[in-house]
Enzyme design. Structure first.
Site, PDB file in Angstrom:
ATOM      1  N   THR A  10    -121.154-110.340  14.288  1.00 53.95           N
ATOM      2  CA  THR A  10    -122.478-109.800  14.087  1.00 53.95           C
ATOM      3  C   THR A  10    -122.933-109.251  15.259  1.00 53.95           C
ATOM      4  O   THR A  10    -122.971-109.911  16.258  1.00 53.95           O
ATOM      5  CB  THR A  10    -123.365-110.614  13.211  1.00 53.95           C
ATOM      6  OG1 THR A  10    -124.812-109.875  13.115  1.00 53.95           O
ATOM      7  CG2 THR A  10    -123.670-111.907  13.971  1.00 53.95           C
ATOM      8  N   LYS A  15    -129.358-113.814  12.792  1.00 56.67           N
ATOM      9  CA  LYS A  15    -128.459-114.350  11.885  1.00 56.67           C
ATOM     10  C   LYS A  15    -127.674-115.540  12.249  1.00 56.67           C
ATOM     11  O   LYS A  15    -127.177-116.380  11.564  1.00 56.67           O
ATOM     12  CB  LYS A  15    -127.538-113.142  11.411  1.00 56.67           C
ATOM     13  CG  LYS A  15    -128.189-112.144  10.368  1.00 56.67           C
ATOM     14  CD  LYS A  15    -127.094-111.100  10.134  1.00 56.67           C
ATOM     15  CE  LYS A  15    -127.061-109.905   9.310  1.00 56.67           C
ATOM     16  NZ  LYS A  15    -126.449-109.288   8.743  1.00 56.67           N
ATOM     17  N   GLU A  39    -119.442 -99.926   9.271  1.00 52.21           N
ATOM     18  CA  GLU A  39    -119.825-100.036   7.701  1.00 52.21           C
ATOM     19  C   GLU A  39    -119.685 -98.779   6.957  1.00 52.21           C
ATOM     20  O   GLU A  39    -119.800 -97.748   7.528  1.00 52.21           O
ATOM     21  CB  GLU A  39    -121.387-100.130   7.688  1.00 52.21           C
ATOM     22  CG  GLU A  39    -121.889-101.631   8.333  1.00 52.21           C
ATOM     23  CD  GLU A  39    -123.226-102.067   7.932  1.00 52.21           C
ATOM     24  OE1 GLU A  39    -124.069-100.963   7.350  1.00 52.21           O
ATOM     25  OE2 GLU A  39    -123.810-102.989   8.337  1.00 52.21           O
ATOM     26  N   ASP A  68    -123.616-109.154   5.330  1.00 57.10           N
ATOM     27  CA  ASP A  68    -124.286-107.943   4.959  1.00 57.10           C
ATOM     28  C   ASP A  68    -125.688-108.112   4.077  1.00 57.10           C
ATOM     29  O   ASP A  68    -125.117-108.712   3.051  1.00 57.10           O
ATOM     30  CB  ASP A  68    -123.268-106.719   4.562  1.00 57.10           C
ATOM     31  CG  ASP A  68    -123.916-105.311   4.879  1.00 57.10           C
ATOM     32  OD1 ASP A  68    -124.227-104.912   5.877  1.00 57.10           O
ATOM     33  OD2 ASP A  68    -124.238-104.735   3.869  1.00 57.10           O
ATOM     34  N   PHE A 143    -137.069-111.486  11.328  1.00 58.85           N
ATOM     35  CA  PHE A 143    -136.561-109.990  12.001  1.00 58.85           C
ATOM     36  C   PHE A 143    -136.751-109.078  10.753  1.00 58.85           C
ATOM     37  O   PHE A 143    -137.041-109.587   9.807  1.00 58.85           O
ATOM     38  CB  PHE A 143    -135.116-110.127  12.399  1.00 58.85           C
ATOM     39  CG  PHE A 143    -134.076-110.368  11.328  1.00 58.85           C
ATOM     40  CD1 PHE A 143    -133.640-111.655  11.155  1.00 58.85           C
ATOM     41  CD2 PHE A 143    -133.310-109.358  10.810  1.00 58.85           C
ATOM     42  CE1 PHE A 143    -132.819-111.888  10.151  1.00 58.85           C
ATOM     43  CE2 PHE A 143    -132.457-109.667   9.910  1.00 58.85           C
ATOM     44  CZ  PHE A 143    -131.843-110.780   9.751  1.00 58.85           C
ATOM     45  N   ASP A 146    -138.886-109.246   7.342  1.00 63.27           N
ATOM     46  CA  ASP A 146    -139.579-110.517   7.111  1.00 63.27           C
ATOM     47  C   ASP A 146    -140.957-110.457   7.065  1.00 63.27           C
ATOM     48  O   ASP A 146    -141.585-111.047   6.069  1.00 63.27           O
ATOM     49  CB  ASP A 146    -139.146-111.588   8.250  1.00 63.27           C
ATOM     50  CG  ASP A 146    -137.780-112.157   7.873  1.00 63.27           C
ATOM     51  OD1 ASP A 146    -137.179-112.122   6.869  1.00 63.27           O
ATOM     52  OD2 ASP A 146    -137.200-112.640   9.057  1.00 63.27           O
ATOM     53  N   HIS A 172    -131.962-115.723   0.986  1.00 64.78           N
ATOM     54  CA  HIS A 172    -130.824-115.111   0.521  1.00 64.78           C
ATOM     55  C   HIS A 172    -129.380-115.597   1.267  1.00 64.78           C
ATOM     56  O   HIS A 172    -128.529-116.071   0.791  1.00 64.78           O
ATOM     57  CB  HIS A 172    -130.957-113.509   0.483  1.00 64.78           C
ATOM     58  CG  HIS A 172    -131.456-112.944   1.733  1.00 64.78           C
ATOM     59  ND1 HIS A 172    -132.740-113.408   2.350  1.00 64.78           N
ATOM     60  CD2 HIS A 172    -130.860-112.296   2.705  1.00 64.78           C
ATOM     61  CE1 HIS A 172    -132.438-112.976   3.572  1.00 64.78           C
ATOM     62  NE2 HIS A 172    -131.734-111.951   3.811  1.00 64.78           N
ATOM     63  N   ARG A 173    -129.726-115.476   2.545  1.00 63.03           N
ATOM     64  CA  ARG A 173    -128.461-115.770   3.404  1.00 63.03           C
ATOM     65  C   ARG A 173    -128.128-117.218   3.476  1.00 63.03           C
ATOM     66  O   ARG A 173    -126.962-117.694   3.312  1.00 63.03           O
ATOM     67  CB  ARG A 173    -128.844-115.783   4.797  1.00 63.03           C
ATOM     68  CG  ARG A 173    -127.860-115.564   5.946  1.00 63.03           C
ATOM     69  CD  ARG A 173    -128.259-114.884   7.342  1.00 63.03           C
ATOM     70  NE  ARG A 173    -128.615-113.445   7.080  1.00 63.03           N
ATOM     71  CZ  ARG A 173    -129.656-113.128   7.176  1.00 63.03           C
ATOM     72  NH1 ARG A 173    -130.876-113.684   7.543  1.00 63.03           N
ATOM     73  NH2 ARG A 173    -129.622-111.591   6.714  1.00 63.03           N
TER      74      ARG A 173
HETATM   75  P1  ITT Z   1    -125.148-106.927  11.671  1.00 61.16           P
HETATM   76  O1  ITT Z   1    -124.656-106.728  12.836  1.00 61.16           O
HETATM   77  O2  ITT Z   1    -124.841-108.294  11.152  1.00 61.16           O
HETATM   78  O3  ITT Z   1    -124.574-105.964  10.344  1.00 61.16           O
HETATM   79  P2  ITT Z   1    -127.887-106.315  11.181  1.00 61.16           P
HETATM   80  O4  ITT Z   1    -129.188-106.429  11.638  1.00 61.16           O
HETATM   81  O5  ITT Z   1    -127.367-104.475  11.126  1.00 61.16           O
HETATM   82  O6  ITT Z   1    -126.723-106.868  11.621  1.00 61.16           O
HETATM   83  P3  ITT Z   1    -127.705-105.878   8.141  1.00 61.16           P
HETATM   84  O7  ITT Z   1    -126.851-104.656   8.308  1.00 61.16           O
HETATM   85  O8  ITT Z   1    -127.027-106.952   7.251  1.00 61.16           O
HETATM   86  O9  ITT Z   1    -127.678-106.587   9.762  1.00 61.16           O
HETATM   87  O10 ITT Z   1    -129.123-105.785   7.395  1.00 61.16           O
HETATM   88  C1  ITT Z   1    -129.609-104.756   7.175  1.00 61.16           C
HETATM   89  C2  ITT Z   1    -131.083-104.746   7.312  1.00 61.16           C
HETATM   90  O11 ITT Z   1    -131.769-105.557   6.263  1.00 61.16           O
HETATM   91  C3  ITT Z   1    -131.529-105.329   8.888  1.00 61.16           C
HETATM   92  O12 ITT Z   1    -131.651-104.266   9.797  1.00 61.16           O
HETATM   93  C4  ITT Z   1    -133.042-105.772   8.249  1.00 61.16           C
HETATM   94  O13 ITT Z   1    -133.819-104.895   8.578  1.00 61.16           O
HETATM   95  C5  ITT Z   1    -132.847-106.236   6.842  1.00 61.16           C
HETATM   96  N1  ITT Z   1    -132.744-107.617   6.701  1.00 61.16           N
HETATM   97  C6  ITT Z   1    -131.250-108.341   6.275  1.00 61.16           C
HETATM   98  N2  ITT Z   1    -131.691-109.725   6.244  1.00 61.16           N
HETATM   99  C7  ITT Z   1    -132.883-109.609   6.221  1.00 61.16           C
HETATM  100  C8  ITT Z   1    -133.786-110.894   6.433  1.00 61.16           C
HETATM  101  O14 ITT Z   1    -133.354-112.399   6.321  1.00 61.16           O
HETATM  102  N3  ITT Z   1    -135.008-110.885   7.145  1.00 61.16           N
HETATM  103  C9  ITT Z   1    -135.480-109.576   6.904  1.00 61.16           C
HETATM  104  N4  ITT Z   1    -134.958-108.567   6.943  1.00 61.16           N
HETATM  105  C10 ITT Z   1    -133.489-108.686   6.621  1.00 61.16           C
END
Ligand code: ITT
Length: 193
Positions: A10, A15, A39, A68, A143, A146, A172-173
């Site tokens: 990631t 995360k 992706e 994701d 992040f 949130d 959710h995570r």
């Molecule tokens: P990866 O490198 O793991 O892909 P990422 O930050 O790009 O990291 P995602 O593509 O899974 O992560 O997430 C998509 C978006 O959804 C991310 O940029 C956040 O804006 C939002 N998001 C995902 N999980 C979140 C959480 O727990 N809290 C707040 N926003 C979240």
């Protein structure tokens, strides 16, 4: 049982912190593989996660998982969903609040999909948390979205107003990670590595 180590591919360090907290309860250690994930475009987070995990495995050849996630807003027919990362980068929280300004129905959920890939096998695990989109940005923890998401199981604060242990108690995570951890514990994953 012996400690198990799995890689987490990631580009998002928050995360990793959230995942470490949960997986250590199961005696699973993670090593961060910092990388920009490839992706595919799809409306289904599971398809995106499987594709990213298999690409990451082809690149690294290590047993790894990716995660994701996306925010799905009911009144916007699930938008931004799989486009959450792009929407966050472009219009951010203020933009989403603007799109939602005229609506009373603020129901939304976060979904997380973990895809574990060992080359021989790819498996997925899903977690969700339901809540509402707030009227304004609140809080600086976490992040992404949130600061505008109020989980139904909380006390009215946004995820952005909760510290990491409060968020990870219901997120959710966490839900996807617990399913993944249960699977790791109940499976002889050495067969797949
Ligand atoms: P990866 O490198 O793991 O892909 P990422 O930050 O790009 O990291 P995602 O593509 O899974 O992560 O997430 C998509 C978006 O959804 C991310 O940029 C956040 O804006 C939002 N998001 C995902 N999980 C979140 C959480 O727990 N809290 C707040 N926003 C979240």
């Amino acid at each position: 049982m012996d400690r198990i180590t799995i890689f987490f591919a990631t580009g998002n360090i928050v995360k990793v912190e959230e995942a470490e907290r949960i997986l250590k309860e199961y005696n699973i250690s993670i090593l961060h593989l910092p990388m920009k994930l490839l992706e595919i475009q799809s409306e289904n987070l599971e398809e995106i996660a499987v594709f990213s995990a298999q690409k990451a495995w082809a690149d690294q050849e290590k047993p790894l998982f990716v995660e994701d996630a996306g925010l799905f807003i009911k009144r916007l027919n699930g938008f931004p969903g799989p486009y959450s990362s792009y929407v966050f980068k472009t219009i951010s929280n203020e933009g989403v609040l603007g799109l939602m300004a005229q609506y009373e129905d603020r129901i939304a959920y976060f979904q997380s999909v973990i895809a574990f890939c060992s080359g021989k096998k790819t498996v997925t695990f899903k977690g969700e948390v339901y809540g509402k989109i707030s009227r304004e940005r609140r809080g600086n923890f976490g992040f992404g979205f949130d600061p505008i998401f109020i989980p139904d199981e909380g006390d009215g604060r946004t995820f952005g107003e909760m510290n990491i242990s409060e968020k990870t108690a219901i997120s959710h995570r966490t839900r996807a990670l617990r399913k993944f951890a249960e699977w790791v514990k109940s499976t002889d994953i050495s067969k797949f590595i």
